[in-house]
Scaffold this motif. Structure first.
Motif, PDB file in Angstrom:
ATOM      1  N   GLY A   1      85.440 -27.743  25.824  1.00 58.43           N
ATOM      2  CA  GLY A   1      85.196 -27.713  27.262  1.00 58.43           C
ATOM      3  C   GLY A   1      84.130 -26.730  27.635  1.00 58.43           C
ATOM      4  N   GLY A   2      83.633 -25.965  26.695  1.00 52.83           N
ATOM      5  CA  GLY A   2      82.540 -25.047  26.962  1.00 52.83           C
ATOM      6  C   GLY A   2      82.937 -23.776  27.665  1.00 52.83           C
ATOM      7  N   ARG A   3      84.264 -23.463  27.751  1.00 52.13           N
ATOM      8  CA  ARG A   3      84.670 -22.257  28.471  1.00 52.13           C
ATOM      9  C   ARG A   3      84.222 -20.993  27.756  1.00 52.13           C
ATOM     10  NH1 ARG A   3      89.296 -25.193  28.212  1.00 52.13           N
ATOM     11  NH2 ARG A   3      90.148 -23.707  26.688  1.00 52.13           N
ATOM     12  N   GLU A   4      84.214 -21.034  26.401  1.00 53.05           N
ATOM     13  CA  GLU A   4      83.878 -19.838  25.642  1.00 53.05           C
ATOM     14  C   GLU A   4      82.412 -19.802  25.246  1.00 53.05           C
ATOM     15  OE1 GLU A   4      86.150 -17.866  25.710  1.00 53.05           O
ATOM     16  OE2 GLU A   4      87.877 -19.159  26.108  1.00 53.05           O
TER      17      GLU A   4
ATOM     18  N   ARG B   1      95.038 -15.436  17.327  1.00 50.55           N
ATOM     19  CA  ARG B   1      95.546 -15.600  18.685  1.00 50.55           C
ATOM     20  C   ARG B   1      94.407 -15.419  19.666  1.00 50.55           C
ATOM     21  NH1 ARG B   1     100.785 -15.685  19.774  1.00 50.55           N
ATOM     22  NH2 ARG B   1     100.409 -14.878  21.881  1.00 50.55           N
ATOM     23  N   HIS B   2      94.388 -16.309  20.690  1.00 51.20           N
ATOM     24  CA  HIS B   2      93.336 -16.247  21.704  1.00 51.20           C
ATOM     25  C   HIS B   2      93.921 -16.723  23.021  1.00 51.20           C
ATOM     26  CE1 HIS B   2      89.464 -16.197  23.601  1.00 51.20           C
ATOM     27  NE2 HIS B   2      89.460 -17.526  23.798  1.00 51.20           N
ATOM     28  N   GLU B   3      93.805 -15.842  24.021  1.00 49.61           N
ATOM     29  CA  GLU B   3      94.316 -16.140  25.358  1.00 49.61           C
ATOM     30  C   GLU B   3      95.802 -16.487  25.326  1.00 49.61           C
ATOM     31  OE1 GLU B   3      91.910 -19.142  27.083  1.00 49.61           O
ATOM     32  OE2 GLU B   3      90.259 -17.780  27.538  1.00 49.61           O
TER      33      GLU B   3
END
Length: 781
Positions: A230-233, A259-261
């Protein structure tokens, strides 16, 4: 008589305890089958999940790693094509005029991988030509001549390899960050191609295929330049410091989980040496993993299907199982109500139900037999008994035959009626009796009316019995009229008996006083007999000593007479002339007479001394220290004259010293003399010979405390076993009427035990003699 069973009936409940929720057995079995099936499936499903979930996670991790590595290879091929085309453009544009070079660059943007812009830079970093598209074709002149010598990509390609990819290139067209490829030729000129993030993202998606895993493309600085999720990062996120990137940079295996978010992901890292980029693949773990959700969905669907099947099948199966039990329950209810039933109890296909039916049948038969026995005992009881219902005005439920006989009423006349209605007693009598009830029991005397109107004095007892469905009172009636009449007679007899007892008591008191006087006289006579026995023993001793003294004294008198005769003869011879021979003969006669007189007088003196010591000891009862051997020998010496003309002898084997006593020699000598006299009078009676052996010594065993023993043993006829237990009793003698009164051994035992503090024991057998043993403490009490 039939009553409800004690405990909780079909619709009852135990007193004081709340009624539990009751299910039918069919419902229990249905629930049991469904629950068993569900639990079995749940256990099997849990086992499958426990076995499959780790395998799914491992497979996801392995597939993710392979996918990332494949993506890296595909993207290398895809971007390598752009790199080759850019190198070809560089070769074509290097020798072409400026206008033609720009046209070649514009055409290169539209062939193969779409590029946003292509710049040809001089060796010092100025834009010589630019291939553009869209609205920038008209603004090409704005970019020609721009100085890119400070651009990081330009610096990297000049100092490093001839081909450099960058994801942080600042575009000349708008200043935004784009991906760029720089190619340096042999002349030092650089061809730079810009690729927009959207184009690069599309290229990555094409290379990734239809896989749902999220992919990040990370440049050598750690910036995420492509994010397929989704291109958020994309852009703001830098993961260079993350453990998985540090592990890759250090040559270690990358961490498989990160782990992420707030979420946990599988991680796979692949590095492209051609592009200088890292490809990071992500796949969710646990419930977020589609495979896990799919497996759990399958399990839940299967569980729901099994539940549906169980709900449909369990009732039919439970009904089939419980049908025989329902027939057994109906038969048990009929039996409980007392209805007549015949035949065997129902049977089915379940062994346990068949066994239950057999046990219930046996129990019912046993209960019926017990009820018959109870009724037989109830009717055979000699005590009139009745059973009433306390909840129904105490109406009679049953009476036994003794009740009918005693109260002269038939059973049919009284059952179902109260005692007041049949005229047995009044309501006040019943209330008074129940008012005295303590706990569950009551008892009282009252007057009842028999069926023919005759009064009866009775003892009435009541016992309350609380059953599950009934409150019963059991009554017992006992006719106590005859007993009361007998008691009245006894009271009259007791009164007469009291008068007789008073008279007899007075007579007994007079007889008791007379008996007490007689006993006192007997005690005085016994003391006189004891003293007489002692004096008789002492008199016998005196007579013996006197008889023994006659011989030495007679010899002394004869010797003195001989000396007097010799003196007269000497005086007569002197008148006619004394010759030497006559003088010598006279002197010899005097010497012989003197010797005889001296020896006999010394013997008499010794006898007198021994008798004096014995007499003093026995008459004075003084305490002193003495050697046992001295007292024994003195006593034997005083007894020797009594044995002078008998075939019996005394053998003394007591040490002369070493047995010192602090005691009463008189009591010891008296006891010893009685034992010796007893041996001569009883043991040697009718015998031509006999020996009394006196021995003594000291006991040094444990617990003896240095006690001294003295034994008087004879070889006479012995003592019968029947006489040994009573031998030391007063007046016990076998020579009654022959000079013996039976006090010698009694006096000896009393002296040894009471005065000397010792003991006197007997050991004898018929025909083997008797042995009396004294055990004396060194110091008397």
């Amino acid at each position: 008589m039939r009553t409800a069973p004690q405990g909780m009936g079909r619709r009852g409940r135990v007193a004081g305890r709340p009624r539990p929720r009751v299910w039918r057995m069919r419902s229990h079995l249905s629930a049991l089958l469904v629950v068993t099936m569900l639990v079995t499936f749940a256990v099997a499903g849990a086992a499958i999940l426990l076995a499959r979930l780790p395998a799914i996670e491992r497979a996801t991790q392995a597939e993710l790693q392979a996918h990332v590595e494949q993506l890296a290879g595909r993207l290398e091929l895809l971007l390598g094509t752009a790199q080759n085309r850019l190198e070809l453009l560089d070769t074509l544009a290097r020798d072409a005029p400026a206008g033609q070079a720009e046209r070649l660059l514009d055409e290169g943007l539209r062939a193969g991988l779409p590029l946003d812009a292509v710049y040809r830079l001089s060796a010092d970093g100025r834009v010589l030509a630019a291939g553009l598209g869209g609205e920038w074709l008209r603004r090409r002149h704005e970019l020609i001549g721009s100085d890119l010598s400070a651009n990081a990509l330009f610096q990297a390609v000049r100092r490093g390899p001839a081909v450099v990819w960058s994801g942080r290139h600042m575009s000349l067209r708008g200043g935004g960050r784009v991906a760029a490829l720089a190619v340096r030729d042999a002349a030092g000129q650089v061809l730079v191609a810009e690729v927009s993030p959207a184009v690069l993202l599309q290229a990555v998606r094409v290379a990734a295929g239809r896989r749902a895993a999220t992919l990040w493309v990370v440049d050598r600085n750690g910036d995420v330049i492509v994010d397929t999720g989704g291109g958020r990062e994309q852009g703001p996120l830098n993961i260079r410091a993350w453990p998985l990137m540090q592990a890759r940079l250090q040559g270690r295996a990358a961490e498989p989980i990160f782990r992420h978010e707030g979420r946990t992901y599988h991680a796979a890292v692949a590095h492209s040496a051609v592009l200088g980029w890292d490809f990071v693949g992500q796949a969710p773990t646990g419930w977020a993993n589609p495979r896990v959700r799919q497996l759990v969905s399958y399990m839940v669907s299967s569980l729901a299907g099994c539940l549906l099947v169980g709900l449909l099948m369990a009732p039919f199966w439970a009904q089939r199982l419980t049908r025989p039990l329902q027939r057994i329950v109906r038969r048990a209810e009929r039996t409980t109500r007392g209805e007549p039933v015949s035949g065997d109890w129902p049977r089915g296909h379940v062994a346990e139900f068949n066994r239950l039916a057999g046990d219930l049948q046996s129990m019912a038969e046993a209960l019926q037999e017990r009820e018959r026995k109870f009724l037989a005992i109830f009717n055979a009881s000699p005590v009139p008994m009745s059973v009433t219902d306390a909840a129904n005005a105490y109406r009679l439920l049953d009476v036994n035959e003794a009740w009918c006989r005693e109260l002269r009423s038939s059973r049919d006349q009284v059952l179902g009626r109260t005692a007041t209605e049949i005229g047995l007693w009044t309501e006040a009598q019943r209330s008074a009796l129940l008012g005295r009830m303590q706990g569950q029991r009551a008892s009282a005397e009252t007057v009842l009316l028999r069926g023919d109107g005759e009064p009866m004095q009775a003892q009435v007892s009541a016992q309350r019995v609380a059953l599950a469905s009934q409150d019963l009172v059991i009554w017992a009636i006992m006719d106590i009229g005859p007993q009361r009449r007998i008691e009245q007679q006894l009271r009259e007899m007791n009164q007469q008996l009291g008068e007789r007892v008073a008279q007899r008591t007075e007579a007994l008191a007079a007889a008791n006083a007379e008996l007490s006087a007689t006993v006192e006289q007997l005690r005085t006579a016994q003391d006189e007999l004891v003293r007489a026995e002692k004096m008789a023993a002492l008199g016998g001793l005196v007579a013996g000593v006197a008889h023994e003294l006659n011989t030495p004294l007679g010899n002394g008198v004869m010797a003195v007479s001989a000396m007097a005769e010799a003196g007269r003869s000497l005086r007569a011879a002197q008148a006619g002339g004394l010759r030497r021979s006559v003088l010598l003969r006279t002197l010899e006669q005097v010497e012989q007479a003197t010797d005889i007189a001296g020896r006999n007088l010394r013997r008499a003196a010794h006898l007198v001394h021994s008798f004096k010591q014995v007499a003093v000891d026995q008459t004075s009862a003084q305490r002193r220290s003495f050697e046992l051997g001295d007292v024994v020998r003195e006593m034997v010496a005083s007894l020797t004259p009594s044995f002078a003309r008998t075939p019996y002898r005394i053998d003394v084997q007591v040490p002369a010293c070493g047995l010192l006593l602090d005691s009463y020699p008189g009591a010891l000598g008296q006891a010893l003399g009685n034992l010796v006299q007893n041996a001569v009078q009883h043991g040697f009676e009718g015998r031509a010979h006999g020996t009394v052996r006196i021995t003594g010594g000291r006991s040094d065993g444990p617990g003896e405390d240095g006690r001294i023993w003295l034994r008087v043993a004879d070889d006479g006829c012995g003592i019968a076993a029947a006489q040994q237990d009573r031998l030391f009793e007063p007046f016990m003698t076998a020579r009654l009427g022959k000079g013996g009164i039976g006090l010698g051994l009694h006096i000896s035992q009393a002296a040894v035990e009471n005065l000397l503090g010792g003991s006197l024991k007997l050991c004898s057998a018929p025909g083997e003699g008797a042995c009396f043993e004294m055990r004396l403490p060194p110091r008397a009490p």
